[in-house]
Write an enzyme that holds these catalytic residues in place. Structure first.
Site, PDB file in Angstrom:
ATOM      1  N   ARG A  77      38.414 -72.732 -44.923  1.00  0.00           N
ATOM      2  CA  ARG A  77      37.024 -73.574 -44.396  1.00  0.00           C
ATOM      3  C   ARG A  77      37.461 -74.347 -43.067  1.00  0.00           C
ATOM      4  NH1 ARG A  77      33.208 -73.158 -48.518  1.00  0.00           N
ATOM      5  NH2 ARG A  77      34.232 -71.494 -50.548  1.00  0.00           N
ATOM      6  N   GLU A 120      22.096 -57.006 -37.807  1.00  0.00           N
ATOM      7  CA  GLU A 120      22.539 -57.398 -39.364  1.00  0.00           C
ATOM      8  C   GLU A 120      24.005 -56.792 -39.015  1.00  0.00           C
ATOM      9  OE1 GLU A 120      24.063 -58.285 -42.978  1.00  0.00           O
ATOM     10  OE2 GLU A 120      22.229 -58.896 -42.111  1.00  0.00           O
ATOM     11  N   GLU A 164      28.736 -54.800 -47.086  1.00  0.00           N
ATOM     12  CA  GLU A 164      28.011 -55.422 -46.751  1.00  0.00           C
ATOM     13  C   GLU A 164      26.690 -55.350 -47.982  1.00  0.00           C
ATOM     14  OE1 GLU A 164      29.082 -58.234 -45.314  1.00  0.00           O
ATOM     15  OE2 GLU A 164      30.124 -57.450 -44.490  1.00  0.00           O
ATOM     16  N   ALA A 172      24.007 -57.288 -47.936  1.00  0.00           N
ATOM     17  CA  ALA A 172      22.424 -57.165 -47.110  1.00  0.00           C
ATOM     18  C   ALA A 172      22.351 -55.977 -46.504  1.00  0.00           C
ATOM     19  CB  ALA A 172      22.775 -58.515 -46.061  1.00  0.00           C
ATOM     20  N   PHE A 173      23.263 -55.332 -45.668  1.00  0.00           N
ATOM     21  CA  PHE A 173      23.062 -54.063 -45.243  1.00  0.00           C
ATOM     22  C   PHE A 173      22.829 -52.792 -45.682  1.00  0.00           C
ATOM     23  CE2 PHE A 173      24.553 -50.095 -43.022  1.00  0.00           C
ATOM     24  CZ  PHE A 173      23.466 -50.104 -42.737  1.00  0.00           C
ATOM     25  N   ARG A 174      23.165 -52.748 -46.905  1.00  0.00           N
ATOM     26  CA  ARG A 174      22.376 -51.791 -48.008  1.00  0.00           C
ATOM     27  C   ARG A 174      21.083 -51.702 -48.410  1.00  0.00           C
ATOM     28  NH1 ARG A 174      27.496 -52.117 -50.674  1.00  0.00           N
ATOM     29  NH2 ARG A 174      26.352 -53.638 -52.323  1.00  0.00           N
ATOM     30  N   GLN A 175      20.303 -53.535 -48.487  1.00  0.00           N
ATOM     31  CA  GLN A 175      18.981 -53.819 -48.649  1.00  0.00           C
ATOM     32  C   GLN A 175      18.237 -53.247 -47.164  1.00  0.00           C
ATOM     33  OE1 GLN A 175      18.989 -57.566 -49.780  1.00  0.00           O
ATOM     34  NE2 GLN A 175      20.342 -57.228 -52.159  1.00  0.00           N
ATOM     35  N   GLU A 176      18.344 -54.111 -46.340  1.00  0.00           N
ATOM     36  CA  GLU A 176      17.711 -53.781 -45.310  1.00  0.00           C
ATOM     37  C   GLU A 176      17.904 -52.004 -44.967  1.00  0.00           C
ATOM     38  OE1 GLU A 176      19.459 -57.769 -43.251  1.00  0.00           O
ATOM     39  OE2 GLU A 176      20.051 -55.914 -43.134  1.00  0.00           O
TER      40      GLU A 176
END
Length: 222
Positions: free
Chosen positions: A180, A163, A122, A124-128
């Site tokens: 989808r 997150e 993830e 996004a988790f690394r950025q946060e």
């Protein structure tokens, strides 16, 4: 003049009535305008009914020792509950067999594995997590009250928690199907919205608690 019946006829009628079953209905011919031939026979049948049919109101109460305090018979057999019945017990889960310290040890290993997967998969988790590595030391060193310090640190950790939950929802949806679908997209959007709300709470907390201190610190150098 009333017709007299001979003794032989009375004996024959009594014998016929005595041979009848206790629960046989005795026809009453009074609605046809004719009285019964022998009133003694009717009284005899009535006495038989009183003997063979005891009154439930005057029946002796016998204690029922086979029932529990709530009135259920423990020896009474019930049909087994189906798998779709909400009252049916859950199936045995082999991953829930650990207890005590063993359960805590396995839970810790699973948590560390979850952190490793989130960091590896993830972005996004690394950025946060990078943002948390900067803000958490600042929250410890900034000169604020203890309650304010807890709010600063908690708002950062809240972003990481939400997150992780969002990532778990996305993984579960992808496990079900990769096609989808409107409901799949809606569930992922809900998780992303939750992360956005957590980020807004973090920014608002830091702006209200640390913003005035930062402004005075900058103004002192200008």
């Amino acid at each position: 003049m009333r017709a007299r019946t001979s003794p032989a006829q009375r004996d024959t009628g009594a014998a016929h009535t005595a041979s009848a079953e206790p629960f046989d209905d005795v026809r009453d011919d009074t609605h046809n305008g004719t009285a019964p031939a022998d009133g003694i026979a009717r009284s005899h049948v009535a006495s038989i009914r009183r003997v063979t049919r005891p009154d439930p109101d005057h029946a002796p109460a016998t204690p029922d020792t086979h029932r529990t305090h709530d009135g259920h018979d423990p020896h009474e057999h019930h049909e087994p509950l189906g798998p779709d019945d909400p009252l049916a017990p859950l199936p045995f889960n082999p991953y829930k067999g650990n207890r005590g310290v063993t359960r805590a040890w396995h839970a810790l290993k699973n948590s560390l594995a979850g952190f490793r997967v989130a960091i590896r998969e993830e972005s996004a988790f690394r950025q946060e997590l990078t943002l948390a590595a900067i803000l958490l030391p600042c929250g410890v060193l900034v000169p604020v009250e203890p309650v304010s310090r807890v709010l600063l640190l908690g708002s950062v950790l809240l972003v990481l928690i939400v997150e992780l939950l969002n990532s778990s929802v996305e993984a579960a949806i992808d496990r079900i199907s990769l096609e989808r679908h409107e409901l799949s997209r809606r569930a992922k959007d809900f998780g992303s919205a939750a992360v956005t709300v957590a980020l807004c709470i973090c920014v608002m907390t830091w702006a209200l608690l640390v913003g005035p201190l930062a402004w005075h610190w900058i103004a002192s150098f200008i």
